[in-house]
Write a protein that holds these residues in place. Structure first.
Motif, PDB file in Angstrom:
ATOM      1  N   THR A   1     -59.513  11.640 -86.798  1.00 48.60           N
ATOM      2  CA  THR A   1     -58.118  11.440 -87.195  1.00 48.60           C
ATOM      3  C   THR A   1     -57.436  12.783 -87.457  1.00 48.60           C
ATOM      4  OG1 THR A   1     -58.923   9.477 -88.303  1.00 48.60           O
ATOM      5  CG2 THR A   1     -56.630  10.085 -88.714  1.00 48.60           C
ATOM      6  N   ALA A   2     -58.137  13.661 -88.161  1.00 43.25           N
ATOM      7  CA  ALA A   2     -57.558  14.966 -88.497  1.00 43.25           C
ATOM      8  C   ALA A   2     -57.180  15.722 -87.223  1.00 43.25           C
ATOM      9  CB  ALA A   2     -58.557  15.785 -89.312  1.00 43.25           C
ATOM     10  N   THR A   3     -58.026  15.603 -86.223  1.00 42.28           N
ATOM     11  CA  THR A   3     -57.802  16.316 -84.968  1.00 42.28           C
ATOM     12  C   THR A   3     -56.493  15.928 -84.298  1.00 42.28           C
ATOM     13  OG1 THR A   3     -60.159  16.532 -84.612  1.00 42.28           O
ATOM     14  CG2 THR A   3     -58.791  16.660 -82.676  1.00 42.28           C
ATOM     15  N   LEU A   4     -56.065  14.672 -84.569  1.00 38.74           N
ATOM     16  CA  LEU A   4     -54.833  14.216 -83.907  1.00 38.74           C
ATOM     17  C   LEU A   4     -53.598  14.991 -84.372  1.00 38.74           C
ATOM     18  CD1 LEU A   4     -55.502  10.380 -83.771  1.00 38.74           C
ATOM     19  CD2 LEU A   4     -55.712  12.062 -81.942  1.00 38.74           C
ATOM     20  N   PHE A   5     -53.750  15.764 -85.460  1.00 39.77           N
ATOM     21  CA  PHE A   5     -52.641  16.613 -85.894  1.00 39.77           C
ATOM     22  C   PHE A   5     -52.655  17.972 -85.202  1.00 39.77           C
ATOM     23  CE2 PHE A   5     -53.078  13.551 -89.287  1.00 39.77           C
ATOM     24  CZ  PHE A   5     -51.759  13.178 -89.483  1.00 39.77           C
ATOM     25  N   ASN A   6     -53.685  18.189 -84.410  1.00 37.72           N
ATOM     26  CA  ASN A   6     -53.776  19.462 -83.685  1.00 37.72           C
ATOM     27  C   ASN A   6     -53.111  19.314 -82.318  1.00 37.72           C
ATOM     28  OD1 ASN A   6     -54.499  21.702 -82.251  1.00 37.72           O
ATOM     29  ND2 ASN A   6     -56.700  21.550 -82.658  1.00 37.72           N
ATOM     30  N   PRO A   7     -52.016  20.009 -82.117  1.00 34.12           N
ATOM     31  CA  PRO A   7     -51.274  19.834 -80.864  1.00 34.12           C
ATOM     32  C   PRO A   7     -52.103  20.162 -79.626  1.00 34.12           C
ATOM     33  CG  PRO A   7     -50.395  21.673 -82.164  1.00 34.12           C
ATOM     34  CD  PRO A   7     -51.375  20.970 -83.023  1.00 34.12           C
ATOM     35  N   VAL A   8     -53.051  21.082 -79.785  1.00 38.91           N
ATOM     36  CA  VAL A   8     -53.819  21.510 -78.616  1.00 38.91           C
ATOM     37  C   VAL A   8     -54.655  20.361 -78.047  1.00 38.91           C
ATOM     38  CG1 VAL A   8     -55.559  23.150 -77.797  1.00 38.91           C
ATOM     39  CG2 VAL A   8     -53.834  23.891 -79.438  1.00 38.91           C
ATOM     40  N   VAL A   9     -55.051  19.433 -78.920  1.00 39.19           N
ATOM     41  CA  VAL A   9     -55.820  18.272 -78.474  1.00 39.19           C
ATOM     42  C   VAL A   9     -55.093  17.543 -77.346  1.00 39.19           C
ATOM     43  CG1 VAL A   9     -56.541  15.950 -79.177  1.00 39.19           C
ATOM     44  CG2 VAL A   9     -57.084  17.926 -80.607  1.00 39.19           C
ATOM     45  N   TYR A  10     -53.788  17.405 -77.507  1.00 40.23           N
ATOM     46  CA  TYR A  10     -53.009  16.664 -76.511  1.00 40.23           C
ATOM     47  C   TYR A  10     -52.949  17.414 -75.184  1.00 40.23           C
ATOM     48  CZ  TYR A  10     -51.756  14.033 -80.600  1.00 40.23           C
ATOM     49  OH  TYR A  10     -51.841  13.266 -81.739  1.00 40.23           O
ATOM     50  N   LEU A  11     -52.822  18.722 -75.282  1.00 42.91           N
ATOM     51  CA  LEU A  11     -52.754  19.527 -74.057  1.00 42.91           C
ATOM     52  C   LEU A  11     -54.078  19.451 -73.305  1.00 42.91           C
ATOM     53  CD1 LEU A  11     -50.970  22.698 -75.505  1.00 42.91           C
ATOM     54  CD2 LEU A  11     -49.961  20.818 -74.209  1.00 42.91           C
ATOM     55  N   VAL A  12     -55.170  19.661 -74.045  1.00 45.20           N
ATOM     56  CA  VAL A  12     -56.492  19.682 -73.400  1.00 45.20           C
ATOM     57  C   VAL A  12     -56.815  18.301 -72.837  1.00 45.20           C
ATOM     58  CG1 VAL A  12     -58.960  19.947 -73.814  1.00 45.20           C
ATOM     59  CG2 VAL A  12     -57.346  21.599 -74.781  1.00 45.20           C
TER      60      VAL A  12
ATOM     61  N   TRP B   1     -49.852   9.816 -71.235  1.00 50.08           N
ATOM     62  CA  TRP B   1     -48.406   9.774 -71.498  1.00 50.08           C
ATOM     63  C   TRP B   1     -48.094  10.377 -72.858  1.00 50.08           C
ATOM     64  CZ3 TRP B   1     -45.999   9.495 -67.338  1.00 50.08           C
ATOM     65  CH2 TRP B   1     -46.512   8.740 -66.263  1.00 50.08           C
ATOM     66  N   ILE B   2     -48.969  10.088 -73.799  1.00 46.48           N
ATOM     67  CA  ILE B   2     -48.773  10.705 -75.124  1.00 46.48           C
ATOM     68  C   ILE B   2     -48.916  12.219 -74.991  1.00 46.48           C
ATOM     69  CG2 ILE B   2     -49.743  10.909 -77.445  1.00 46.48           C
ATOM     70  CD1 ILE B   2     -50.388   7.970 -77.349  1.00 46.48           C
ATOM     71  N   SER B   3     -49.897  12.636 -74.203  1.00 47.07           N
ATOM     72  CA  SER B   3     -50.085  14.071 -73.991  1.00 47.07           C
ATOM     73  C   SER B   3     -48.831  14.705 -73.397  1.00 47.07           C
ATOM     74  CB  SER B   3     -51.250  14.319 -73.029  1.00 47.07           C
ATOM     75  OG  SER B   3     -52.460  14.073 -73.686  1.00 47.07           O
ATOM     76  N   LEU B   4     -48.304  14.067 -72.378  1.00 47.51           N
ATOM     77  CA  LEU B   4     -47.105  14.613 -71.736  1.00 47.51           C
ATOM     78  C   LEU B   4     -45.936  14.655 -72.718  1.00 47.51           C
ATOM     79  CD1 LEU B   4     -46.760  13.329 -68.058  1.00 47.51           C
ATOM     80  CD2 LEU B   4     -46.713  15.696 -68.881  1.00 47.51           C
ATOM     81  N   ALA B   5     -45.798  13.560 -73.478  1.00 50.65           N
ATOM     82  CA  ALA B   5     -44.694  13.496 -74.442  1.00 50.65           C
ATOM     83  C   ALA B   5     -44.838  14.599 -75.474  1.00 50.65           C
ATOM     84  CB  ALA B   5     -44.674  12.129 -75.120  1.00 50.65           C
ATOM     85  N   MET B   6     -46.051  14.830 -75.934  1.00 54.19           N
ATOM     86  CA  MET B   6     -46.266  15.873 -76.927  1.00 54.19           C
ATOM     87  C   MET B   6     -45.945  17.256 -76.358  1.00 54.19           C
ATOM     88  SD  MET B   6     -46.917  14.545 -79.693  1.00 54.19           S
ATOM     89  CE  MET B   6     -48.064  14.705 -81.025  1.00 54.19           C
ATOM     90  N   THR B   7     -46.389  17.495 -75.127  1.00 52.83           N
ATOM     91  CA  THR B   7     -46.100  18.784 -74.494  1.00 52.83           C
ATOM     92  C   THR B   7     -44.587  18.995 -74.407  1.00 52.83           C
ATOM     93  OG1 THR B   7     -48.047  18.352 -73.149  1.00 52.83           O
ATOM     94  CG2 THR B   7     -46.706  20.227 -72.524  1.00 52.83           C
TER      95      THR B   7
END
Ligand code: ADP
Ligand code: MG
Lengths: 253, 308
Positions: free
Chosen positions: A197-208, A224-230
């Motif tokens: 859960t904590a990791t989900l606050f790390n933006p890099v997770v979404y990119l990777v 899609w969440i990754s793209l939206a976050m980027t």
């Protein structure tokens, strides 16, 4: 639009990269190769496949992201900080260019360099592990968006920094930990629930995660969440640039 | 003639609270060489920096050939070239690359012929492929001038261009400046070599503590404020000046072989006629005479001293 000026700065910045070829290309390639040797071959052979992907191949997208982030950041921040530091910025300030044109030129050059570097690392990786890219278009989209976003971020740092310490502070204290803890070397499913859960606050997770999806079609979070976050990070950086512009350059007294 | 540069009520208070410029008004004519003179810290660099966009003004306006330097900065800056006071150059670039870069930055398409012309005029052409960091200080100064000229500016600012520069470069530089002026370029320079202002400038402005104290045609200035000295070399040395000559305010110099008379060349009466007749009445004969005019330096020192 002063195209000649944008081109002049862009070409100048690209030339700087070629002058320092060793530093800007060779050293990231070597360090990435070392990761492959250590994590891919030595340790990876003892780790099971993750989601049907061999460990060596699994870490490739993360490693590319790691280089992309740090190189975008350092390239762009150094590109604008250095003229400030030695005083040659006077020429840009006295030229008939707008702030936006300066941003386009510096950030464009920094992003171009790190995209090229990302592709070189991809090529290097293919020598070590069998790669497949299921969604090349998405892969390129992530590559470009991430390079742009972090080059913008780097540009902001370069404008803000008034010492070399500050220039290196953000990459060192924030980006490196976030990338190492961003799922480059593991799937976040492998973490205990709290850390997952904590990791989900790390933006890099979404990119990777998104980037890895474009390779193997598997991801920790939805693409899609990754793209939206980027897109969100890009929007945040653009807003910050807009804010700097409206509160003055921070380069003039 | 309409001024090419119009500065109105320009003031600057730095963030530190220091007032560097106090409501400066100045008009520069097209095609003239204007010298801005002032002691260190007078505000010369601040003034130039505001015009060129390096420093934001606290008040007032600057209009270059009808273009406000802030609202219409593109048009204004495209016609301005700046040679900064500090030697700030790109160390790792070649001379050719850094000068070409400047041209592009100022929005001009490539023109190798022009770059070549500029480099040749500044004796830099042989060094075109050298990295800037391998050049001497004087050569770097030339590079800065070449960069400022790369986009064919109509107004050129030279901020203390000859500070710490050798004689040869100074000569080259003035040749370039004269050539530019002949080509219609307006030149504004700051210098602390007063002889230079005297030699080069059409008009002179004197600035001190952020205030423009005086702007004057150079010849006019010298005439107006210039005090002249008349030197008389005597046949026989005098031990002291005779009482009868006390009213003239003379000085005895060179072991009594010379009398120096200082007068205002602007005055109704210079007093020379009475002085000469008084001298002959007292039997003082002279074998030579010579007059000299005060230099800008003396004028300048007097003005600045009076303000303090
Ligand atoms: N960025 C700054 N912040 C505060 N004071 C400054 C700054 N730049 C210059 N000054 C002060 O403004 C005054 C005028 O400086 P300057 O324009 O450089 O003078 P000059 O070029 O005539 O020697 C000086 O007293 C200087 O210390
Ligand atoms: Mg100065």
């Amino acid at each position: 639009m002063n195209f000649h000026a944008v081109r002049a700065i862009y070409v100048y910045e690209m030339a700087r990269a070629f002058r320092t070829l060793l530093q800007s290309v060779v050293s990231p390639v070597i360090s990435t190769s070392l990761y492959f040797v250590v994590f891919g071959a030595a340790i990876g052979s003892r780790i099971d496949e993750i989601n049907g992907v061999s460990y060596g191949a699994f870490i490739v997208p993360g490693l590319i992201m790691l280089s992309l982030l740090t190189q975008s950041l350092t390239n762009a921040s150094f590109g604008i900080y250095f003229p400030k530091f030695v005083g040659t910025i006077y020429e840009v300030l006295s030229a008939p260019v707008s702030f936006i044109e300066v941003v386009i030129a510096y950030v464009g050059a920094a992003a171009t360099k790190s995209i090229i570097l990302g592709l070189i690392i991809l090529g290097t990786a293919s020598l070590f592990v069998p790669l497949r890219i299921e969604h090349p278009f998405v892969m390129l989209t992530f590559l470009v968006l991430t390079a742009l976003t972090f080059s913008l971020f780097g540009f902001i740092i370069g404008i803000w920094a008034d010492s070399f310490e500050k220039l290196q502070l953000v990459p060192l204290l924030i980006i490196t930990p976030l990338t190492f803890l961003g799922g480059s070397f593991y799937s976040i499913d492998m973490l205990p629930p709290f850390w997952r859960t904590a990791t989900l606050f790390n933006p890099v997770v979404y990119l990777v995660s998104g980037f890895r999806w474009s390779f193997y079609g598997v991801s920790d979070v939805s693409v899609w969440i990754s793209l939206a976050m980027t897109g969100l990070f890009l929007a945040i950086c653009l807003t910050a640039i807009w804010w700097i512009f409206h509160t003055g350059w921070r380069l003039k007294s | 003639m309409a001024p090419i540069l119009k500065i109105s009520g320009l003031s600057k208070v730095y963030d530190s609270g220091f007032t560097a410029l106090k409501s400066v008004d100045l008009e520069i004519d097209k095609g003239e060489i204007f010298a801005l003179l002032g002691p260190n810290g007078a505000g010369k660099t601040t003034l130039i920096s505001i015009i060129c966009g390096l420093v934001s003004p606290s008040g007032g306006t600057v209009v270059a050939d009808g273009h406000d330097v802030i609202r219409d900065y593109r048009a204004a800056r495209a016609m301005i070239g700046l040679v900064p006071q500090e030697l700030t150059t790109d160390s790792f670039e070649t001379v050719w690359a850094t000068v070409s870069f400047s041209r592009g930055l100022f929005g001009k398409p490539k023109n190798p012929a022009h770059i070549e012309k500029v480099l040749k005029a500044l004796s830099l052409y042989d060094k075109r492929d050298s990295k800037v960091m391998t050049l001497s200080g004087g050569m770097k100064r030339r590079v800065l001038i070449a960069k400022a000229l790369a986009h064919e500016p109509e107004i050129l600012f030279l901020d203390e261009p000859t500070a710490g520069v050798d004689v040869e470069l100074r000569r080259d530089m003035w040749n370039v400046v004269r050539e530019l002026r002949d080509g219609g370029v307006t030149i504004i320079l700051t210098t602390h070599y007063i002889e230079e202002a005297e030699e080069m400038a059409d008009r002179v402005g004197i600035i001190n503590k952020g205030e423009l104290m005086l702007v004057e045609d150079k010849a006019e200035l010298m005439r107006k404020l210039g005090r002249k000295q008349l030197r008389l070399t005597l046949h026989e040395p005098l031990g002291a000046l005779p009482e009868a000559l006390a009213d003239h305010g003379l000085e005895l110099g060179k072991d009594g072989t010379e009398i120096v008379y200082t007068y205002d060349s602007q005055g109704e009466r210079t007093g020379i006629t009475t002085l000469l007749s008084d001298l002959s009445q007292n039997g003082i004969r002279f074998k030579d005479l010579d007059t000299s005019q005060s230099t800008l330096e003396e004028i300048f020192v007097n003005l600045v001293r009076n303000q303090q």
